[in-house]
Write a protein that holds these residues in place. Structure first.
Motif, short mmCIF file in Angstrom:
data_model
loop_
_atom_site.label_atom_id
_atom_site.label_comp_id
_atom_site.label_asym_id
_atom_site.label_seq_id
_atom_site.Cartn_x
_atom_site.Cartn_y
_atom_site.Cartn_z
N ASN A 1 0.83 -1.20 0.00
CA ASN A 1 0.00 0.00 0.00
C ASN A 1 0.86 1.25 0.00
OD1 ASN A 1 -0.96 2.19 2.23
ND2 ASN A 1 -2.56 1.69 0.78
N ILE A 2 0.43 2.25 -0.76
CA ILE A 2 0.98 3.60 -0.64
C ILE A 2 -0.20 4.57 -0.65
CG2 ILE A 2 3.24 3.07 -1.62
CD1 ILE A 2 2.31 4.34 -4.22
N LEU B 1 7.66 10.97 3.82
CA LEU B 1 8.26 9.69 3.44
C LEU B 1 9.57 9.43 4.17
CD1 LEU B 1 7.58 9.71 -0.41
CD2 LEU B 1 6.12 8.92 1.46
N GLY B 2 9.85 10.24 5.17
CA GLY B 2 11.09 10.05 5.93
C GLY B 2 12.29 10.15 5.02
N ASP B 3 13.19 9.22 5.16
CA ASP B 3 14.38 9.20 4.31
C ASP B 3 14.13 8.46 3.00
OD1 ASP B 3 15.90 10.58 6.18
OD2 ASP B 3 16.57 8.75 7.17
N ASN B 4 12.89 8.05 2.78
CA ASN B 4 12.49 7.36 1.55
C ASN B 4 13.37 6.15 1.27
OD1 ASN B 4 10.73 6.95 -0.51
ND2 ASN B 4 11.39 8.66 -1.76
N ASP C 1 4.01 11.20 -5.93
CA ASP C 1 4.14 11.49 -4.50
C ASP C 1 5.56 11.27 -4.00
OD1 ASP C 1 1.28 12.04 -3.36
OD2 ASP C 1 1.06 10.39 -4.79
N ASN C 2 6.47 11.00 -4.91
CA ASN C 2 7.90 10.80 -4.64
C ASN C 2 8.23 9.43 -4.02
OD1 ASN C 2 10.49 11.78 -5.13
ND2 ASN C 2 10.74 12.40 -3.01
N TYR C 3 7.34 8.46 -4.14
CA TYR C 3 7.70 7.09 -3.79
C TYR C 3 8.66 6.59 -4.86
CZ TYR C 3 3.75 6.96 -0.54
OH TYR C 3 2.86 7.21 0.49
#
Length: 123
Positions: A9-10, A69-72, A112-114
């Motif tokens: 999920n995102i 997203l934290g540090d992704n 969303d930069n995922y």
């Protein structure tokens, strides 16, 4: 007892933009949608047409700020049968965000930069 993968999920801010991205960039298609009557959220499950694993996109009506997203450091990973063609396609889309030529992989980022890792089939 045996566990098998079902989905990841995102959360997304703009569902249509995300659906268009995942369709164009990765060929993922909608396989299931859940919309409650109150319209507070929409869940869309995307599939690759080959496996049972799906990607769940969650849109929340009351969410307007970008997700942290934290540090992704987490990501999805997909293999592709024609790595060079995929690379050219993603280059044209302007969504390649990181390359590791030594390992022979690269990453794309969604609206969303995922990050999504792209691997050659031989990986």
């Amino acid at each position: 007892m045996e566990f098998t993968f079902n989905h990841n999920n995102i959360n997304v801010l703009d569902l249509e933009k995300s659906l268009n991205f995942y369709s164009e960039a990765l060929g993922l298609v909608e396989v299931k949608r859940i919309e409650p009557q109150d319209g507070s959220f929409i869940l869309v499950y995307l599939g690759d047409g080959s496996t049972q694993h799906s990607l769940e996109l969650t849109w929340l009506r009351d969410r307007s700020e970008a997700y942290n997203l934290g540090d992704n450091e987490f990501h999805l990973a997909l293999t592709v049968d024609d790595f060079e063609a995929a690379y050219e396609h993603h280059q044209k889309m302007g969504c390649i965000c990181f390359e590791n030529k030594e390992m022979g992989i690269y990453f794309i980022n969604d609206p969303d930069n995922y990050w999504v890792e792209i691997l050659p089939a031989r990986f």
